[in-house]
Design a protein around this motif. Structure first.
Motif, PDB file in Angstrom:
ATOM      1  N   GLY A  35       5.847   7.367 -11.242  1.00  0.00           N
ATOM      2  CA  GLY A  35       7.073   7.431 -11.437  1.00  0.00           C
ATOM      3  C   GLY A  35       7.800   6.319 -10.371  1.00  0.00           C
ATOM      4  N   PRO A 135       4.494  11.425 -12.865  1.00  0.00           N
ATOM      5  CA  PRO A 135       4.580  12.991 -12.506  1.00  0.00           C
ATOM      6  C   PRO A 135       5.158  13.728 -13.575  1.00  0.00           C
ATOM      7  N   GLY A 136       6.084  13.033 -14.283  1.00  0.00           N
ATOM      8  CA  GLY A 136       6.998  13.977 -15.465  1.00  0.00           C
ATOM      9  C   GLY A 136       6.482  14.579 -16.609  1.00  0.00           C
ATOM     10  N   ASP A 186       8.495   9.419 -16.322  1.00  0.00           N
ATOM     11  CA  ASP A 186       8.337   9.219 -14.913  1.00  0.00           C
ATOM     12  C   ASP A 186       9.395  10.205 -14.200  1.00  0.00           C
ATOM     13  N   GLY A 187       9.387  10.121 -13.058  1.00  0.00           N
ATOM     14  CA  GLY A 187      10.243  11.265 -11.875  1.00  0.00           C
ATOM     15  C   GLY A 187      11.803  10.942 -12.244  1.00  0.00           C
ATOM     16  N   GLU A 188      12.284   9.944 -13.061  1.00  0.00           N
ATOM     17  CA  GLU A 188      13.624   9.791 -13.206  1.00  0.00           C
ATOM     18  C   GLU A 188      13.785   9.983 -14.762  1.00  0.00           C
ATOM     19  N   VAL A 329      10.408  17.522 -10.844  1.00  0.00           N
ATOM     20  CA  VAL A 329       9.441  16.945 -10.028  1.00  0.00           C
ATOM     21  C   VAL A 329       9.632  17.203  -8.407  1.00  0.00           C
ATOM     22  N   GLU A 332       6.054  13.282  -4.933  1.00  0.00           N
ATOM     23  CA  GLU A 332       5.246  12.459  -5.752  1.00  0.00           C
ATOM     24  C   GLU A 332       3.953  12.602  -6.132  1.00  0.00           C
ATOM     25  N   ASP A 334       3.121  16.054  -7.331  1.00  0.00           N
ATOM     26  CA  ASP A 334       3.338  16.966  -8.087  1.00  0.00           C
ATOM     27  C   ASP A 334       2.565  17.009  -9.510  1.00  0.00           C
TER      28      ASP A 334
END
Length: 363
Positions: A35, A135-136, A186-188, A329, A332, A334
């Motif tokens: 991410g 992580p998503g 990704d995380g975003e 998330v 990092e 997760d």
């Protein structure tokens, strides 16, 4: 409801993370990737890693002969995905060339919407690929839970995928495995394409029958030799599946799917936007010389299509479009967006004889 899909382990060229004839909802998770961080390729990564540098946190994906672990760097405390593949199984399933292709392609690419490879290694039992951890989770999970995506959500993901395909094609690379399971968030909430086991550097055309049945272009099924046009066909299938909730060509067995693909008959759900139907039709053209994306102007023709009229194409590769889904998330490392897998006695394998290791001496 996403339709059950048969998987192809076709012509002895099944992917490391593909099972033959299992439903999509049961299919093993592909290799994962990170991410937010800017990609760093093997070619420009100065650090030399060793397996001792990492603690294993959890398994986040399994497949026919591989497993993907979330690992933590003991020095930097950062998280990575470590893909480990059993050498005896790679050889038994005749996957040596695919493994080498994957490394070759990932070593060459550096793009915000593609997974990043940091390091490769092998010992007497396994091949290892160290990649960033995304992580998503898989786009497929979000599509399955929502049933289908809105028109604007489809535009966002399609725009990022168009940029990723355009970049790969500019490097003479054909991806050959576009589908919701191979798109990570990704995380975003931006995409990362993962699982490059079928990707290939093209000098001309290639004849291997590989991929997932619902996403195969007609020229792959007919063994006519295929090239970059297959990725644009797959994007047409993907856009249809994202907005309808099921793929345009499906059947209980792969051969029924192939017949429907070759017949080329499309039936759209009523709710689909007029322009997206036009775009899908232009991607799902049997004659690849007339397929959108594969003509003289390449990806530019795709970007100029009316369905994308709201898209600022300069902003897309800079990750400036607003993602429609922000994954939950918490940190990092997760793993909550991936399935849980038993940490079994997977590593107890006998070492490979030196003559078999020769094949992977440059891995």
């Amino acid at each position: 409801m996403a339709t059950t899909k048969a998987k192809a382990g076709l012509n002895n060229e099944g992917s490391p993370y593909r099972e033959t004839n299992v439903s999509r909802t049961e299919a093993s998770s592909p290799a994962l990737s990170a991410g937010g961080a800017a990609p760093l390729s093997v070619a420009n990564n100065s650090r030399t890693y060793s397996l001792d540098d990492f603690d294993t946190v959890a398994t986040v994906g399994t497949g026919t002969f591989g497993r993907v672990f979330l690992v933590k760097d003991k020095k930097t405390r950062g998280f990575f995905a470590l893909k480990a593949m059993k050498i005896p199984d790679v050889i038994r399933l005749k996957q040596e060339q695919h493994v080498h292709n994957e490394k070759e392609v990932l070593t060459e690419v550096n793009h915000p919407f593609l997974i990043t490879l940091f390091w490769t290694h092998h010992d007497e039992r396994f091949l290892y690929m160290l990649m960033d951890y995304v992580p998503g989770g898989e786009l497929f999970s979000y599509l399955r839970s929502r049933g289908r995506f809105s028109n604007s959500t489809g535009i966002f993901y399609s725009a990022e995928i168009v940029c990723a395909i355009e970049y790969l094609h500019s490097k003479e690379i054909v991806y050959r495995d576009l589908k919701p399971e191979n798109i990570l968030l990704d995380g975003e909430g931006h995409i990362r394409l993962t699982d490059f086991g079928f990707a290939k550097k093209l000098s001309d055309r290639t004849w291997t029958l590989c991929g997932t049945p619902e996403y195969l272009a007609p020229e792959v099924i007919q063994s006519k030799g295929h090239g970059r046009a297959v990725d644009w066909w797959a994007l047409g299938v993907l856009i249809f599946e994202m907005l309808a909730g099921y793929p345009p060509f499906f059947d209980d067995n792969p051969f029924g799917i192939y017949q429907k693909i070759l017949a080329g008959k499309l039936e759209f759900p009523r709710h689909l936007d007029f322009y997206v139907k036009d775009l899908i039709k232009k991607f799902l053209v049997i004659d690849r010389a007339r397929r959108l994306g594969n003509m003289k102007n390449g990806a530019e023709d795709v970007k100029k299509h009316r369905w994308f009229k709201s898209v600022d194409w300069e902003a897309v590769p800079n990750r400036r479009l607003k993602p429609p889904i922000i994954p939950k998330v918490s940190h990092e490392g997760d793993t909550s967006n991936f399935d849980t897998y038993p940490e079994d006695e997977w590593k107890k394998d006998t070492p490979v004889p030196p003559k078999d290791l020769e094949i992977f001496k440059n891995f």
